[in-house]
Write a protein that holds these residues in place. Structure first.
Motif, PDB file in Angstrom:
ATOM      1  N   TYR A 106      36.486  53.033  37.203  1.00 19.87           N
ATOM      2  CA  TYR A 106      37.258  51.692  37.336  1.00 19.87           C
ATOM      3  C   TYR A 106      38.594  51.487  36.377  1.00 19.87           C
ATOM      4  O   TYR A 106      38.670  50.492  35.690  1.00 19.87           O
ATOM      5  CB  TYR A 106      36.349  50.455  37.323  1.00 19.87           C
ATOM      6  N   ASP A 108      41.438  51.711  35.591  1.00 21.54           N
ATOM      7  CA  ASP A 108      42.509  50.952  35.847  1.00 21.54           C
ATOM      8  C   ASP A 108      42.420  49.468  35.676  1.00 21.54           C
ATOM      9  O   ASP A 108      43.313  48.768  35.340  1.00 21.54           O
ATOM     10  CB  ASP A 108      43.303  51.156  37.321  1.00 21.54           C
ATOM     11  N   PHE A 109      41.144  48.812  35.348  1.00 15.12           N
ATOM     12  CA  PHE A 109      40.913  47.758  35.183  1.00 15.12           C
ATOM     13  C   PHE A 109      40.284  47.526  33.796  1.00 15.12           C
ATOM     14  O   PHE A 109      39.830  46.286  33.347  1.00 15.12           O
ATOM     15  CB  PHE A 109      39.946  47.165  36.159  1.00 15.12           C
ATOM     16  N   LEU A 281      42.752  39.887  40.247  1.00 11.28           N
ATOM     17  CA  LEU A 281      42.172  41.435  39.552  1.00 11.28           C
ATOM     18  C   LEU A 281      40.928  41.431  40.348  1.00 11.28           C
ATOM     19  O   LEU A 281      40.243  42.487  40.516  1.00 11.28           O
ATOM     20  CB  LEU A 281      42.169  41.316  38.387  1.00 11.28           C
ATOM     21  N   THR A 282      40.048  40.272  40.583  1.00  9.24           N
ATOM     22  CA  THR A 282      38.673  40.494  40.774  1.00  9.24           C
ATOM     23  C   THR A 282      38.831  40.748  42.261  1.00  9.24           C
ATOM     24  O   THR A 282      37.862  41.672  43.046  1.00  9.24           O
ATOM     25  CB  THR A 282      37.962  38.914  40.703  1.00  9.24           C
ATOM     26  N   LYS A 284      40.921  42.579  43.723  1.00  9.57           N
ATOM     27  CA  LYS A 284      41.600  44.218  43.693  1.00  9.57           C
ATOM     28  C   LYS A 284      40.466  45.006  43.212  1.00  9.57           C
ATOM     29  O   LYS A 284      40.263  46.068  43.704  1.00  9.57           O
ATOM     30  CB  LYS A 284      42.669  44.272  42.571  1.00  9.57           C
ATOM     31  N   ILE A 285      39.485  44.482  42.234  1.00  9.66           N
ATOM     32  CA  ILE A 285      38.505  45.558  41.754  1.00  9.66           C
ATOM     33  C   ILE A 285      37.552  45.635  42.816  1.00  9.66           C
ATOM     34  O   ILE A 285      36.955  46.710  43.075  1.00  9.66           O
ATOM     35  CB  ILE A 285      37.942  45.371  40.509  1.00  9.66           C
ATOM     36  N   ALA A 288      38.391  48.131  45.561  1.00  4.09           N
ATOM     37  CA  ALA A 288      38.564  49.640  45.061  1.00  4.09           C
ATOM     38  C   ALA A 288      37.536  50.286  45.413  1.00  4.09           C
ATOM     39  O   ALA A 288      37.852  51.636  45.737  1.00  4.09           O
ATOM     40  CB  ALA A 288      38.704  49.616  43.482  1.00  4.09           C
ATOM     41  N   TRP A 297      30.714  40.523  38.769  1.00  2.00           N
ATOM     42  CA  TRP A 297      31.715  41.289  37.678  1.00  2.00           C
ATOM     43  C   TRP A 297      31.926  40.463  36.335  1.00  2.00           C
ATOM     44  O   TRP A 297      31.909  39.338  36.402  1.00  2.00           O
ATOM     45  CB  TRP A 297      33.224  41.352  38.351  1.00  2.00           C
ATOM     46  N   PHE A 308      38.147  44.181  32.244  1.00  2.00           N
ATOM     47  CA  PHE A 308      36.578  44.216  32.894  1.00  2.00           C
ATOM     48  C   PHE A 308      35.706  44.817  32.201  1.00  2.00           C
ATOM     49  O   PHE A 308      35.914  45.960  31.784  1.00  2.00           O
ATOM     50  CB  PHE A 308      36.755  44.776  34.288  1.00  2.00           C
ATOM     51  N   GLY A 311      30.467  46.011  36.276  1.00  2.00           N
ATOM     52  CA  GLY A 311      29.929  45.313  37.513  1.00  2.00           C
ATOM     53  C   GLY A 311      28.486  45.406  37.985  1.00  2.00           C
ATOM     54  O   GLY A 311      27.879  46.763  37.346  1.00  2.00           O
TER      55      GLY A 311
END
Length: 336
Positions: A106, A108-109, A281-282, A284-285, A288, A297, A308, A311
């Motif tokens: 993850y 990217d986050f 963003l939540t 989006k992740i 993913a 999260w 982030f 998770g």
């Protein structure tokens, strides 16, 4: 089969039980209700089988004050374990169980520097980024640790790469990351630890993301914010990002708080910054890696944006339900 499984669960609860806390809660409950220890324990055992809850769930959900209909509404440890197996199968959940895997998958986050113990031993750029980060502090962890255990915050100035590698090896830490400086507004509530937002998501049957809850975890003279470490948690309105209820403890002997017990900052009505971005963003992740359908999260909010932290495949049903003071099994039933 159900009776066999719940007997296995009960034996597991006994094995993992914090007997000091159990004794504390039992004495409190007996004094509060006027019932004998024998009657409370008998009711507790019956509840673990009938409602698929854990021993400590009985106390934290205050089953000793609830009737059968009310008890049936709560998600207990056994139910949640079975739910997690369905929504986050064992063969897909490693990216959530292992923090190092999580950070890679993850990335990217995640915006703060982090590295593995191996990076530090090899003196590579990832290790340098952690040791020279602008906060002057770093967080040492066990990548498989949970509930804020096996976490230590140290000053970067106290270490070289060589001494850091040696220290981490001696303590069993296998990862290091930059300390995250939280948003100035959130820092006003409590500056002793990183106060994170916990967002609960489930991938629904059409492949979309359902947000089923939000909580702000707040440190109380602690460098971590977990309920299990004696901190508080507040319910958050998903639409506004405002705290809409008092802070609660997982310790049933403590009263709810409307103001932070140390800083005296008012909790109810507190606006979490950048809420629209948190929601965006939540979602989006969560998409993913939708093979893990139900995730909790942990999100840090900084002056620069959203970061982030992790998770959780086995997210805490206590943190989800206690702050809103109701059982919410009906919500999870929709996804079974």
């Amino acid at each position: 089969m159900q009776a066999i499984n719940r007997t296995k669960y009960f034996l597991y609860y006994l094995k993992e039980l914090d007997y000091n806390k159990f004794s504390k809660f039992l004495n409190y409950t007996c004094k509060l209700t006027g019932k004998s220890k024998f009657n409370i324990i008998l009711d507790m055992i019956n509840s673990t089988y009938k409602y698929n809850v854990g021993i400590m769930d009985y106390f934290q959900f205050r089953f000793f004050e609830k009737n059968d209909l009310e008890r049936e509404k709560w998600v207990g440890t056994g139910y949640k374990y079975e739910f997690d197996l369905k929504t986050n199968p064992k063969h897909t959940r490693s990216i959530l169980e292992n923090k190092l895997e999580f950070y890679e998958v993850y990335k990217d986050f995640i915006f703060h520097p982090f590295c593995k113990l191996e990076d530090i031993k090899n003196k590579n750029s990832e290790a340098d980024a952690v040791l020279t980060n602008k906060t002057g502090k770093m967080v040492l962890k066990d990548s498989l640790g949970q509930c804020g255990y096996d976490v230590e915050i140290v000053k970067t100035s106290d270490y070289t790469l060589e001494s850091l590698a040696s220290y981490m090896s001696s303590k069993g830490y296998d990862m290091a990351e930059s300390f995250i400086q939280q948003h100035d507004h959130i820092n006003k509530i409590s500056s002793t630890g990183l106060n994170t937002v916990r967002m609960f998501t489930v991938i629904n049957n059409t492949g979309g993301v359902d947000l089923i809850g939000a909580r702000l975890r707040v440190s109380v003279n602690s460098h971590v914010d977990n309920l299990a470490s004696g901190n508080i948690a507040c319910p958050v309105d998903l639409n506004t990002g405002k705290i809409n209820g008092p802070g609660i403890y997982s310790d049933i002997t403590k009263e709810d708080v409307t103001h932070h017990p140390v800083t005296n900052v008012q909790l109810i009505g507190f606006q979490i910054p950048m809420w629209d971005k948190v929601i965006e963003l939540t979602k989006k992740i969560a998409l993913a890696h939708p093979e893990n359908r139900g995730v909790g999260w942990d999100i840090a909010i900084t002056n620069d944006g959203i970061d982030f932290i992790e998770g959780n495949h086995n997210w805490c049903k206590t943190l989800w339900q206690l702050p809103v003071k109701k059982g919410m099994k009906d919500i999870l039933d929709k996804y079974n």
